[in-house]
Motif scaffolding. Sequence first.
Motif, PDB file in Angstrom:
ATOM      1  N   ASN A  32       0.813  -1.222   0.000  1.00 23.84           N
ATOM      2  CA  ASN A  32       0.000   0.000   0.000  1.00 23.84           C
ATOM      3  C   ASN A  32       0.842   1.265   0.000  1.00 23.84           C
ATOM      4  O   ASN A  32       0.398   2.329  -0.418  1.00 23.84           O
ATOM      5  CB  ASN A  32      -0.928   0.027   1.220  1.00 23.84           C
ATOM      6  CG  ASN A  32      -0.172   0.305   2.502  1.00 23.84           C
ATOM      7  OD1 ASN A  32       0.459  -0.595   3.060  1.00 23.84           O
ATOM      8  ND2 ASN A  32      -0.205   1.531   2.990  1.00 23.84           N
ATOM      9  N   ASP A  35       3.665   4.037  -3.745  1.00 17.40           N
ATOM     10  CA  ASP A  35       3.875   5.353  -4.349  1.00 17.40           C
ATOM     11  C   ASP A  35       4.564   6.311  -3.384  1.00 17.40           C
ATOM     12  O   ASP A  35       5.446   7.086  -3.781  1.00 17.40           O
ATOM     13  CB  ASP A  35       2.541   5.941  -4.804  1.00 17.40           C
ATOM     14  CG  ASP A  35       1.945   5.188  -5.985  1.00 17.40           C
ATOM     15  OD1 ASP A  35       2.645   4.330  -6.559  1.00 17.40           O
ATOM     16  OD2 ASP A  35       0.779   5.444  -6.323  1.00 17.40           O
ATOM     17  N   SER A 168      -2.341  -3.886  -3.388  1.00 12.17           N
ATOM     18  CA  SER A 168      -2.103  -3.450  -4.767  1.00 12.17           C
ATOM     19  C   SER A 168      -2.892  -4.302  -5.747  1.00 12.17           C
ATOM     20  O   SER A 168      -3.476  -3.790  -6.710  1.00 12.17           O
ATOM     21  CB  SER A 168      -0.606  -3.524  -5.100  1.00 12.17           C
ATOM     22  OG  SER A 168       0.119  -2.569  -4.370  1.00 12.17           O
ATOM     23  N   PHE A 171      -6.554  -3.410  -5.550  1.00  9.66           N
ATOM     24  CA  PHE A 171      -6.784  -2.176  -6.298  1.00  9.66           C
ATOM     25  C   PHE A 171      -6.870  -2.454  -7.795  1.00  9.66           C
ATOM     26  O   PHE A 171      -7.728  -1.907  -8.496  1.00  9.66           O
ATOM     27  CB  PHE A 171      -5.670  -1.169  -6.007  1.00  9.66           C
ATOM     28  CG  PHE A 171      -5.810   0.132  -6.744  1.00  9.66           C
ATOM     29  CD1 PHE A 171      -6.606   1.151  -6.245  1.00  9.66           C
ATOM     30  CD2 PHE A 171      -5.148   0.338  -7.942  1.00  9.66           C
ATOM     31  CE1 PHE A 171      -6.745   2.353  -6.930  1.00  9.66           C
ATOM     32  CE2 PHE A 171      -5.281   1.528  -8.642  1.00  9.66           C
ATOM     33  CZ  PHE A 171      -6.079   2.539  -8.127  1.00  9.66           C
ATOM     34  N   GLN A 188      -3.857   4.905  -2.416  1.00 12.44           N
ATOM     35  CA  GLN A 188      -3.909   4.379  -3.778  1.00 12.44           C
ATOM     36  C   GLN A 188      -4.861   5.170  -4.661  1.00 12.44           C
ATOM     37  O   GLN A 188      -4.698   5.177  -5.887  1.00 12.44           O
ATOM     38  CB  GLN A 188      -4.347   2.913  -3.753  1.00 12.44           C
ATOM     39  CG  GLN A 188      -3.342   1.984  -3.096  1.00 12.44           C
ATOM     40  CD  GLN A 188      -3.921   0.586  -2.958  1.00 12.44           C
ATOM     41  OE1 GLN A 188      -4.891   0.374  -2.237  1.00 12.44           O
ATOM     42  NE2 GLN A 188      -3.337  -0.358  -3.655  1.00 12.44           N
TER      43      GLN A 188
END
Length: 253
Positions: A32, A35, A168, A171, A188
């Motif tokens: 998670n 980024d 991920s 998502f 996300q």
Amino acid sequence: MKVIIRLSLTMTLFMNAGLATAGEVRLAIAANFHDTAERLAAQFEDTTGHSTRISYGSTGKLYAQIRHGAPFDAFLAADQARPQRVEQDGLAVPGSRFTYAVGKLVLWSPDPAAFNDPEDYLRSGEFRHLAIANPRTAPYGLAARQTLERLGLWANLENRLVRGESISQAFQFVATGNASAGFVALAQTRDDHDGGAFWEVPASHHEPIAQQAVLLERGRNNEAARAWLDFLRSREAQDIIRQYGYDIGDAPE
């Protein structure tokens, strides 16, 4: 001229000495945080000269890899249970564990017409699949299960859930249309929820998602690993973490 030459030589030697002491830190980081970690790593490398090598995955799987000897220097989990376990297993440096971020769970669909009232949407069952991360290995998946249990919907919806190995993957199930909606991390949806349906789950619906970091024994004498954890505590890093949709954690424990 001689003064200028000597000054230039001194600066060159200083810069070369800095590069000579630069090291590498190998990080195991919960999916998670991908980024955010990429942004942090770039800033860390620019600031310190150290380099990073990052492996992402579900917290449970990363923990299993650490227990089986994976060569990581530091562990950034999406919960506090696994960092506590690596301490108990003798695989982490005592006193190095701290909460670096507090996660937020959201129900998200890229379809803006998917729902107006999220609880009614979940109760109606007017969807084919709902995505969550695996509650056994992913803390956000556990938070999703706790939310559905609090709403009295877990038993009714369990056979319509698609479980990602990490948050991920959950998502991606939603983003690609393989699930109508899903419980994912707020971070996300930072660039994606403006055009979709979005519900930030109240914190009271699940246990806090306290994401903890810990220095592993392999990184005990690694200057770059210690510098990374110090950087995570800095105001600069905390500002970045907030920008990506997290709250800030506590002081080192």
